[in-house]
Write a protein that holds these residues in place. Sequence first.
Motif, PDB file in Angstrom:
ATOM      1  N   GLY A 119      -2.498 -14.388  76.865  1.00  0.00           N
ATOM      2  CA  GLY A 119      -2.182 -15.541  77.700  1.00  0.00           C
ATOM      3  C   GLY A 119      -0.691 -15.667  77.949  1.00  0.00           C
ATOM      4  O   GLY A 119      -0.251 -16.004  79.060  1.00  0.00           O
ATOM      5  N   ARG A 120       0.117 -15.389  76.935  1.00  0.00           N
ATOM      6  CA  ARG A 120       1.574 -15.435  77.098  1.00  0.00           C
ATOM      7  C   ARG A 120       2.054 -14.344  78.055  1.00  0.00           C
ATOM      8  O   ARG A 120       2.981 -14.561  78.846  1.00  0.00           O
ATOM      9  N   LEU A 121       1.422 -13.169  77.983  1.00  0.00           N
ATOM     10  CA  LEU A 121       1.779 -12.097  78.914  1.00  0.00           C
ATOM     11  C   LEU A 121       1.420 -12.489  80.346  1.00  0.00           C
ATOM     12  O   LEU A 121       2.169 -12.207  81.291  1.00  0.00           O
ATOM     13  N   GLN A 122       0.274 -13.141  80.517  1.00  0.00           N
ATOM     14  CA  GLN A 122      -0.120 -13.601  81.848  1.00  0.00           C
ATOM     15  C   GLN A 122       0.885 -14.619  82.385  1.00  0.00           C
ATOM     16  O   GLN A 122       1.252 -14.581  83.560  1.00  0.00           O
ATOM     17  N   THR A 123       1.324 -15.525  81.520  1.00  0.00           N
ATOM     18  CA  THR A 123       2.307 -16.526  81.938  1.00  0.00           C
ATOM     19  C   THR A 123       3.620 -15.861  82.327  1.00  0.00           C
ATOM     20  O   THR A 123       4.240 -16.212  83.344  1.00  0.00           O
ATOM     21  N   ALA A 124       4.054 -14.882  81.532  1.00  0.00           N
ATOM     22  CA  ALA A 124       5.311 -14.186  81.823  1.00  0.00           C
ATOM     23  C   ALA A 124       5.211 -13.387  83.116  1.00  0.00           C
ATOM     24  O   ALA A 124       6.178 -13.309  83.882  1.00  0.00           O
ATOM     25  N   ALA A 125       4.036 -12.796  83.374  1.00  0.00           N
ATOM     26  CA  ALA A 125       3.855 -12.017  84.601  1.00  0.00           C
ATOM     27  C   ALA A 125       3.943 -12.909  85.831  1.00  0.00           C
ATOM     28  O   ALA A 125       4.421 -12.477  86.886  1.00  0.00           O
ATOM     29  N   ASN A 126       3.445 -14.137  85.710  1.00  0.00           N
ATOM     30  CA  ASN A 126       3.595 -15.150  86.766  1.00  0.00           C
ATOM     31  C   ASN A 126       3.221 -14.614  88.149  1.00  0.00           C
ATOM     32  O   ASN A 126       3.946 -14.797  89.129  1.00  0.00           O
ATOM     33  N   GLY A 127       2.091 -13.920  88.214  1.00  0.00           N
ATOM     34  CA  GLY A 127       1.631 -13.409  89.494  1.00  0.00           C
ATOM     35  C   GLY A 127       2.182 -12.048  89.859  1.00  0.00           C
ATOM     36  O   GLY A 127       1.747 -11.444  90.845  1.00  0.00           O
ATOM     37  N   HIS A 128       3.154 -11.544  89.080  1.00  0.00           N
ATOM     38  CA  HIS A 128       3.713 -10.217  89.382  1.00  0.00           C
ATOM     39  C   HIS A 128       2.646  -9.141  89.261  1.00  0.00           C
ATOM     40  O   HIS A 128       2.574  -8.228  90.080  1.00  0.00           O
ATOM     41  N   GLU A 330      -0.553 -19.017  66.290  1.00  0.00           N
ATOM     42  CA  GLU A 330       0.205 -19.064  67.539  1.00  0.00           C
ATOM     43  C   GLU A 330       1.531 -18.326  67.394  1.00  0.00           C
ATOM     44  O   GLU A 330       1.973 -17.628  68.315  1.00  0.00           O
ATOM     45  N   GLU A 331       2.173 -18.466  66.229  1.00  0.00           N
ATOM     46  CA  GLU A 331       3.443 -17.773  66.004  1.00  0.00           C
ATOM     47  C   GLU A 331       3.248 -16.264  65.977  1.00  0.00           C
ATOM     48  O   GLU A 331       4.080 -15.506  66.490  1.00  0.00           O
ATOM     49  N   GLY A 332       2.154 -15.816  65.371  1.00  0.00           N
ATOM     50  CA  GLY A 332       1.865 -14.389  65.359  1.00  0.00           C
ATOM     51  C   GLY A 332       1.664 -13.846  66.757  1.00  0.00           C
ATOM     52  O   GLY A 332       2.175 -12.772  67.112  1.00  0.00           O
ATOM     53  N   HIS A 333       0.928 -14.578  67.575  1.00  0.00           N
ATOM     54  CA  HIS A 333       0.712 -14.160  68.962  1.00  0.00           C
ATOM     55  C   HIS A 333       2.022 -14.158  69.745  1.00  0.00           C
ATOM     56  O   HIS A 333       2.244 -13.288  70.596  1.00  0.00           O
ATOM     57  N   ARG A 334       2.882 -15.117  69.449  1.00  0.00           N
ATOM     58  CA  ARG A 334       4.175 -15.156  70.138  1.00  0.00           C
ATOM     59  C   ARG A 334       4.988 -13.907  69.838  1.00  0.00           C
ATOM     60  O   ARG A 334       5.615 -13.323  70.732  1.00  0.00           O
ATOM     61  N   VAL A 335       4.979 -13.473  68.574  1.00  0.00           N
ATOM     62  CA  VAL A 335       5.724 -12.267  68.202  1.00  0.00           C
ATOM     63  C   VAL A 335       5.169 -11.051  68.944  1.00  0.00           C
ATOM     64  O   VAL A 335       5.931 -10.233  69.478  1.00  0.00           O
ATOM     65  N   VAL A 336       3.844 -10.910  68.990  1.00  0.00           N
ATOM     66  CA  VAL A 336       3.241  -9.772  69.699  1.00  0.00           C
ATOM     67  C   VAL A 336       3.648  -9.783  71.168  1.00  0.00           C
ATOM     68  O   VAL A 336       4.048  -8.752  71.729  1.00  0.00           O
ATOM     69  N   ALA A 337       3.558 -10.942  71.806  1.00  0.00           N
ATOM     70  CA  ALA A 337       3.921 -11.042  73.224  1.00  0.00           C
ATOM     71  C   ALA A 337       5.394 -10.705  73.435  1.00  0.00           C
ATOM     72  O   ALA A 337       5.743  -9.967  74.369  1.00  0.00           O
ATOM     73  N   ASP A 338       6.266 -11.223  72.579  1.00  0.00           N
ATOM     74  CA  ASP A 338       7.701 -10.960  72.725  1.00  0.00           C
ATOM     75  C   ASP A 338       8.007  -9.473  72.584  1.00  0.00           C
ATOM     76  O   ASP A 338       8.845  -8.922  73.313  1.00  0.00           O
ATOM     77  N   VAL A 339       7.333  -8.811  71.647  1.00  0.00           N
ATOM     78  CA  VAL A 339       7.553  -7.376  71.448  1.00  0.00           C
ATOM     79  C   VAL A 339       7.126  -6.592  72.687  1.00  0.00           C
ATOM     80  O   VAL A 339       7.845  -5.692  73.150  1.00  0.00           O
TER      81      VAL A 339
END
Length: 351
Positions: A119-128, A330-339
């Motif tokens: 979900g965080r990756l989808q948000t970061a992609a923002n339609g890209h 949630e913090e674990g998922h944040r780390v994965v997304a950031d990496v």
Amino acid sequence: MGRDVSRERSARAVLLIGGFLVAVVISELLLRIFGLGYGGVHMVSSDVLHHVHPPDYRFVSYHRSREHGGHVVYYDEAGRRAHPDQSAVDLTGYEGAVAVMGDSFVEALQVAHEDSFVGRLQTAANGHTPVQNYGTSSYGPALYLLQWRHQIRQQRPSYIFLMLFGNDVRNDAEMTAIAQVDSCGEIVAVSGAEQTWFARVARSTYLARLVRKVQLQLVWAWEHWGEETGESFLDFLEENPDITDLTDGYLQQLVRETREVGTQLVLLAVPSKEDTLRRAARTTRRAFHDKVRVWAEQHRVPFVDLATPFLVAAEAGARLFFPRDIHFTEEGHRVVADVLLSAYPKVFTGE
């Protein structure tokens, strides 16, 4: 006189049964009105993939220990974990489209969709670029290969990020034992057990799902009565097998087939919860994460290291795993997304 008594008893029985049915109907309606369709994980049997998510299906997540839950989980029209307000997206024709594969760590029922790493990756992609979550609990490389062939290959994503976990090796052995193979011995399907009528009704009835939730939570509370709260490594067995010839074969075949159509496969592995939280464990064994890294290097497959960032985050005080549940917070998922965003910025954001 006897007949009158019998009639009176029959009338009372009818009233009781009728009242009970009315109460059941009213309870079901109220639960639906307020959207209280509880569930843990929902699957339906598949003739090819053993088990899949029901399409266009939603429920309120919970855990028997109550350490997570309360958010809505939604499977889109294609049976993929998605935002509750999102419709299915066809990846075909999108340059740079991403498919994320894995088991329950990718499906991420423990957190809200927007807080999961997909979900965080989808948000970061923002339609890209579209990013789709194909994570399915209890899958392993045998089923990933079939999932690629039947759900993903025709959409030809540019990238597949596949997260492996230690129980994948056991899952492969179990699925292979009941798999259908062709004349060359190639796996073609794994048929799941047919669901009973009762199971189908229970899955579609909100009241039955509420009763099941209460039952599981009461049983768990009774079994763990008096225990101290805190980190536990006992509720889930963290398996650490070597990669067998069977799993190796499925992974190599997946690499070949993705390369044939120009899809870049990238491997990840779930960091060990015990190694992350216990210093002593880090020097006494080789974790499954490291075994996957070595395999990826030997087969020239890109690999994203999650163990090191998890150790750094844990040392800084981040709570990356739930105390009892083995999955990411949630913090674990944040780390994965950031990496992943740091390793593949152009893929997700175009920068």
